[in-house]
Design an enzyme around this catalytic site. Structure first.
Site, PDB file in Angstrom:
ATOM      1  CB  SER A  95       1.061  -2.766  30.835  1.00  0.00           C
ATOM      2  OG  SER A  95       2.330  -3.012  31.416  1.00  0.00           O
ATOM      3  CD  GLU A 330       7.500  -1.955  28.930  1.00  0.00           C
ATOM      4  OE1 GLU A 330       6.753  -2.735  29.633  1.00  0.00           O
ATOM      5  OE2 GLU A 330       8.997  -2.278  28.863  1.00  0.00           O
ATOM      6  CG  HIS A 331       4.944  -1.379  35.120  1.00  0.00           C
ATOM      7  ND1 HIS A 331       3.635  -1.144  35.592  1.00  0.00           N
ATOM      8  CD2 HIS A 331       5.937  -1.603  36.264  1.00  0.00           C
ATOM      9  CE1 HIS A 331       3.827  -1.100  37.152  1.00  0.00           C
ATOM     10  NE2 HIS A 331       5.063  -1.290  37.399  1.00  0.00           N
ATOM     11  CB  SER A 332       8.519  -5.146  31.176  1.00  0.00           C
ATOM     12  OG  SER A 332       9.074  -4.578  30.005  1.00  0.00           O
ATOM     13  CB  CYS A 334      12.917  -0.809  36.516  1.00  0.00           C
ATOM     14  SG  CYS A 334      12.368   0.798  35.998  1.00  0.00           S
TER      15      CYS A 334
END
Length: 620
Positions: A95, A330-332, A334
């Site tokens: 991720s 970490e992608h969540s 933005c």
């Protein structure tokens, strides 16, 4: 104009009509479905759309969700949980994204070890301090809403994602993670420094609320390095953030129950503006273009066994001994485009090798210790095994192509660079595998309030026809170019629809999430439904990326590819990742097919040009 001043003027994400979504979906499955499958799915679609049928019922439920949403029916209700937080696989490789930054213009050729510890170098510390300071400059501008509002031809874009990056951390929870709540602007006045798996709280303001200078930050980092010899080292807790999410949730819960000090340390990390890592690997990671930066890409993807990073943190700035800089995030909260734009700004100013200090009294970095027991050691050992397996299975690299770039594509091919590169990726995959793949390209919906992404389905009947023609020596160049332009036009139309909130994937997701217990429909149960959304080719383009060596993220499926690309004027860069366990994929092989696809496309385009134009464009 204040950064968030136009947020209230942005429209809400629309709910498309059932008819347009189903028609778009049926067109998208044509290149993957047999004639029998296509006819069966058309019949199921007709039943789904019939008056008073399940489709209309689900649509009305979704419209009620939209009515109840303050900003965005998808983002307010489902997006982060369904797209990210319910996915339980490790963030590492699967991720999180990475960006390999270009060398500093002040980059030396020889690196002197610090007096405090020879495992670290003076330039490494200087560059880390400088970049951290540049980022803090940007944060101050953002928090005072001085960052200009991004605009397109259609109007302003949503700036909400910029509020979700600093001080933001993902917290593992059983079944579904959460983001720790952080107000905007974040009240944090510190960052976290990671060295030798030890974490330090580093204040970035003096006691009278004045920002450090670069030299002050250097002093802080050197102070922490010196402390390594004096402190009692804690267990490498950061490794746990790389583990399976449920495993990390169990391990974190055990830590906070074990001793109150552990929660205190975790909260300091979670509230920090961002993390900085000084990596002390004995040998610097090779950043060698001859092997497509394979080793450096692997370092960006998973590091030296997952050490010295906090995967839950939205932003990690990682510096190797030779001063090379990798951004990992970490992608969540933005999409990766936002930190990429910020990093592009941050690295433009070179490091001052004689940086000034304020000479103010500065509180020393505070070591964040953890109380652990045998159970925690078991969790860390298990996490290490997970990381080892992930790392060994990840085949990644950066494909640099400098035979032509976006300048050529725009001036000679007369095409959109993004759409052209999407066709190149289609052709490369077809060359390697011999068949088409469902393809995801990130489509931004930031023209809507709190907009994130919609899927642009690149694979179409037109793109497949183009690939087949390119691989058929009997097809003339004129026909190949004609089919290329037709495929590009189809892609651009889908991309435009996606940007307008009228792709099919998000709407179909919303409809399915409105199903109640016991309800289903044959359309959703058809094998082609799953196949068409199993994106074996997961792609995303950023911008020219002249300040980046490459970027990347992991493949969505074990037999697929993840590909992030940068369309520079003279150079095209593709960050590619796949799995070693899959016998049919391979990053080096795919890179070769991709280069050949780009050459073949150029050859076809130039074959239909007059000779004098061919000679002129040879200089581009």
């Amino acid at each position: 104009m204040a950064t968030l001043s136009l947020q209230h003027t942005l429209p809400k994400l629309p709910v498309p009509t059932l008819q347009e979504t189903i028609q778009k979906y049926l067109r998208s499955i044509e290149p993957l479905a047999s004639s029998q499958e296509l006819e069966r799915n058309k019949a199921l679609a007709k039943d789904f759309l019939k008056p008073g049928g399940l489709g209309e019922t689900l649509q009305q439920r979704l419209l009620d969700v939209e009515r109840a949403s303050a900003d965005n029916w998808l983002d307010d209700t489902w997006w982060i949980s369904k797209a990210y937080h319910e996915w339980r696989e490790p963030l590492l490789v699967n991720s999180n994204w990475y960006i390999l930054m270009r060398n500093d213009s002040s980059h030396p050729t020889e690196f002197q070890p610090t007096a405090e510890n020879p495992a670290y170098t003076t330039f490494q510390v200087k560059r880390a301090a400088h970049v951290a300071q540049q980022l803090l400059d940007y944060i101050e501008r953002l928090f005072s809403q001085q960052i200009p509002i991004e605009q397109t031809k259609t109007g302003p874009l949503c700036m909400h994602q910029y509020t979700q990056l600093f001080g933001v951390t993902r917290i593992p929870q059983h079944g579904c993670d959460r983001l720790a709540y952080v107000p905007f602007p974040s009240p944090s006045k510190y960052i976290v420094l990671i060295i030798d798996d030890q974490l330090f709280k580093v204040n970035v303001y003096t006691s009278d609320n004045k920002r450090f200078l670069d030299g002050d930050m250097e002093r802080q980092f050197l102070n922490a390095i010196k402390q390594l010899k004096e402190i009692k080292a804690s267990a490498p807790i950061g490794l746990l953030t790389c583990d399976h999410r449920d495993a990390w949730a169990v391990a974190r819960e055990h830590l906070v129950v074990l001793d109150p000090k552990n929660r205190e340390s975790l909260q300091v990390i979670e509230d920090a503006l961002f993390c900085v890592t000084l990596d002390s690997a004995a040998e610097a990671t090779k950043a060698d273009r001859k092997n497509d930066f394979e080793e450096w890409a692997k370092f960006g993807m998973h590091g030296h066994g997952g050490h010295n990073r906090w995967c839950d943190k939205s932003l990690n700035l990682i510096f190797e001994r030779d001063g090379k800089f990798v951004c990992h995030g970490e992608h969540s909260p933005c999409d990766a485009l936002i930190p990429a734009l910020i990093m592009d700004y941050v690295v433009r100013k070179p490091t001052d090798l004689n940086a000034p200090c304020t000479n103010a009294t500065i509180e020393s970095p505070h070591h964040l210790s953890f109380v652990t027991d045998a159970k925690t050691q078991e969790h860390i050992k298990a996490a290490s095994l997970t990381i080892e397996k992930l790392s060994k299975n990840s085949d990644c690299g950066i494909v640099h192509f400098d035979e032509y770039g976006s300048d050529y594509i725009k001036k000679v091919a007369k095409a959109s660079p993004d759409a052209y590169l999407q066709m190149a990726l289609q052709l490369a995959y077809y060359k390697q595998i011999g068949e088409p793949a469902a393809t995801y390209e990130t489509g931004s919906t930031r023209q809507f309030r709190h907009g994130r992404t919609e899927t642009t389905r690149t694979l179409s009947s037109d793109s497949l026809a183009f690939c087949k023609a390119m691989e058929d020596s009997s097809v003339k160049a004129e026909e190949k170019v004609k089919l290329l332009r037709k495929a590009i036009a189809a892609h651009q139309q889908y991309q435009k629809d996606a940007a307008n909130g009228k792709g099919c994937d998000r709407h179909l997701l919303g409809l399915r999430l409105c199903l109640q217990a016991g309800e289903t429909h044959g359309l959703f149960q058809e094998p082609i439904f799953a196949k068409s959304s199993s994106f074996l080719l997961s792609t995303s383009g950023l911008f020219a990326g002249d300040n980046f060596v490459g970027t990347g993220f992991g493949a969505m499926y074990p037999n697929g590819y993840g590909c992030n690309y940068l369309a520079g004027g003279k150079t095209l860069k593709f960050g590619v990742e796949c799995k070693n366990e899959c016998p049919t994929t391979g990053t080096r092989a795919f890179g070769g097919f991709l280069r050949q696809a780009l050459r073949d496309m150029r050859t076809a385009i130039e074959q239909i040009l007059p000779e004098d134009q061919r000679k002129a464009i040879a200089k581009l």
